[in-house]
Enzyme design. Structure first.
Site, PDB file in Angstrom:
ATOM      1  N   ASP A 166       0.831  -1.205   0.000  1.00  0.00           N
ATOM      2  CA  ASP A 166       0.000   0.000   0.000  1.00  0.00           C
ATOM      3  C   ASP A 166       0.867   1.257   0.000  1.00  0.00           C
ATOM      4  O   ASP A 166       2.008   1.234   0.446  1.00  0.00           O
ATOM      5  CB  ASP A 166      -0.902   0.033   1.241  1.00  0.00           C
ATOM      6  N   LYS A 173      -9.874  -4.397  -3.988  1.00  0.00           N
ATOM      7  CA  LYS A 173      -8.798  -5.208  -4.537  1.00  0.00           C
ATOM      8  C   LYS A 173      -9.040  -5.474  -6.023  1.00  0.00           C
ATOM      9  O   LYS A 173     -10.089  -5.962  -6.403  1.00  0.00           O
ATOM     10  CB  LYS A 173      -8.728  -6.530  -3.780  1.00  0.00           C
TER      11      LYS A 173
HETATM   12  C1  LIG Z   1     -10.112  -7.244   1.579  1.00  0.00           C
HETATM   13  C2  LIG Z   1     -11.352  -6.674   2.073  1.00  0.00           C
HETATM   14  C3  LIG Z   1     -12.497  -7.463   2.177  1.00  0.00           C
HETATM   15  C4  LIG Z   1     -12.514  -8.920   1.782  1.00  0.00           C
HETATM   16  O1  LIG Z   1     -12.260  -9.086   0.421  1.00  0.00           O
HETATM   17  P1  LIG Z   1     -12.212 -10.539  -0.217  1.00  0.00           P
HETATM   18  O2  LIG Z   1     -11.737 -10.317  -1.608  1.00  0.00           O
HETATM   19  O3  LIG Z   1     -13.596 -11.092  -0.131  1.00  0.00           O
HETATM   20  O4  LIG Z   1     -11.252 -11.351   0.616  1.00  0.00           O
HETATM   21  C5  LIG Z   1     -13.636  -6.859   2.626  1.00  0.00           C
HETATM   22  N1  LIG Z   1     -13.674  -5.551   2.959  1.00  0.00           N
HETATM   23  C6  LIG Z   1     -12.587  -4.772   2.859  1.00  0.00           C
HETATM   24  C7  LIG Z   1     -12.697  -3.337   3.219  1.00  0.00           C
HETATM   25  C8  LIG Z   1     -11.388  -5.303   2.423  1.00  0.00           C
HETATM   26  O5  LIG Z   1     -10.307  -4.529   2.343  1.00  0.00           O
END
Ligand SMILES: *Cc1c(COP(=O)(O)O)cnc(C)c1O
Length: 309
Positions: free
Chosen positions: A227, A271
């Protein structure tokens, strides 16, 4: 850190020991993931449609120098249960949330009793199908994984734990033992690794890490680009380096050892996955593909049926 001996400059040392380079602040970004912007009530980040991040513990024992929350941790007080009330209520009211990720800080640094109370409360919410915990405890404090803790956690299945290892040397005998205990409690284990310059920005190091994780019953889940944390610029590598690493894994070792490579987009974008280019050409009739070893293959698209009448 049991079994883990760090010497100046080695990959373990670099992750935890502050350097003067941290004082170089290039862009002032601390909350680069904009978690606060996606926070409807204190301690909840609700960014994706069906899952929410629940900050249950401000305490983390790792003090990773590249962590987004590096400046937020350090408060030794646990959050009073009453202060989590608005978060629990939000989760109760939002039926679209079916997956809650307990995070922090580190949830497993809470007392057994507090962990039990939080999980019990979450399990009383019928639409929460899946509980998850994000924890670095199996890596940096494996003694915390006790039979008592495992007995508590296994009451709340389906419960998943995503842990965080960045270097093969972190899979010490104590860490492997702790992971085995969690796996024996029926908890599927994943790993979120951060790509860090001077620590794991090397295909061979990363391959060994992924293989050791699999052997320790952990399924690698994500590799993140580091990050954009203020003062962590010296840990960042290029996106090309990440793609090179994924390319060196896919096809060359067990598919189970190949995580998704993602950038957690600044500004709350979430992501976003990245893949090396395997598609040479895509037309209406065929796709031309390059395999892991660089050879080219063709796959035909289905033939359109000829319509009669
Ligand atoms: C990483 C993350 C999740 C979970 O993401 P997945 O791809 O389902 O593992 C949920 N909320 C936030 C804010 C995240 O950063």
């Amino acid at each position: 850190m049991v079994d883990l001996i760090a010497s100046p400059g080695d990959p373990i040392w670099r992750q935890y020991v502050p350097t003067v380079q941290e004082l170089e602040v290039h862009d002032g970004l601390v909350d680069s993931l904009d978690e606060d912007a996606n926070s409807p009530v204190p301690n909840i980040t609700h960014r994706y449609p069906d899952r929410a991040l629940f900050l249950v513990s401000p305490v983390c024992a790792a003090y990773c120098r590249f962590c987004t929350r590096r400046r937020k941790v350090g408060d030794p007080e646990k959050i009073p249960m009453a202060q989590l009330e608005s978060a629990f209520r939000y989760l109760e009211e939002h039926h679209e949330i079916r997956d809650v990720i307990m995070s922090g800080g580190d949830p497993l640094l809470l007392s057994d009793r507090r962990i039990d109370d939080i999980c019990k409360r979450l399990r009383a919410i019928p639409h929460l199908e899946v509980l998850r915990i994000g924890s670095r405890v199996p890596c940096h404090l494996p003694e915390r994984v006790t039979p008592e803790l495992c007995a508590i956690l296994k009451q709340y299945h389906p419960l998943y734990i995503n842990t965080h290892f960045n270097h093969p040397d972190e899979l010490t005998p104590a860490a492997v033992r702790a992971l085995g205990m969690l796996a024996d409690a029926g908890i599927p284990l994943g790993c979120q690794t951060v790509l860090l310059k001077g620590v794991n920005d090397d295909p061979e190091v990363m391959k060994l890490l992924m293989q050791r994780l699999l052997t320790a019953r952990v399924r690698p889940y994500y590799i993140y680009m580091c990050d954009q944390v203020a003062g962590a610029e010296h840990f960042r590598t290029t996106v090309e380096k990440g793609l090179e690493i994924i390319k060196a894994l896919r096809g060359w070792t067990s598919g189970l050892a190949v995580p998704h490579f993602v950038i957690d987009a600044p500004g709350g974008g979430g992501k976003i996955p990245l893949l090396p280019e395997y598609v040479v050409k895509l037309t209406d009739t065929e796709i031309v593909l390059r395999n892991y070893a660089g050879k080219t293959y063709r796959y035909s698209q289905p033939v359109e049926p000829i319509l009669v009448g």
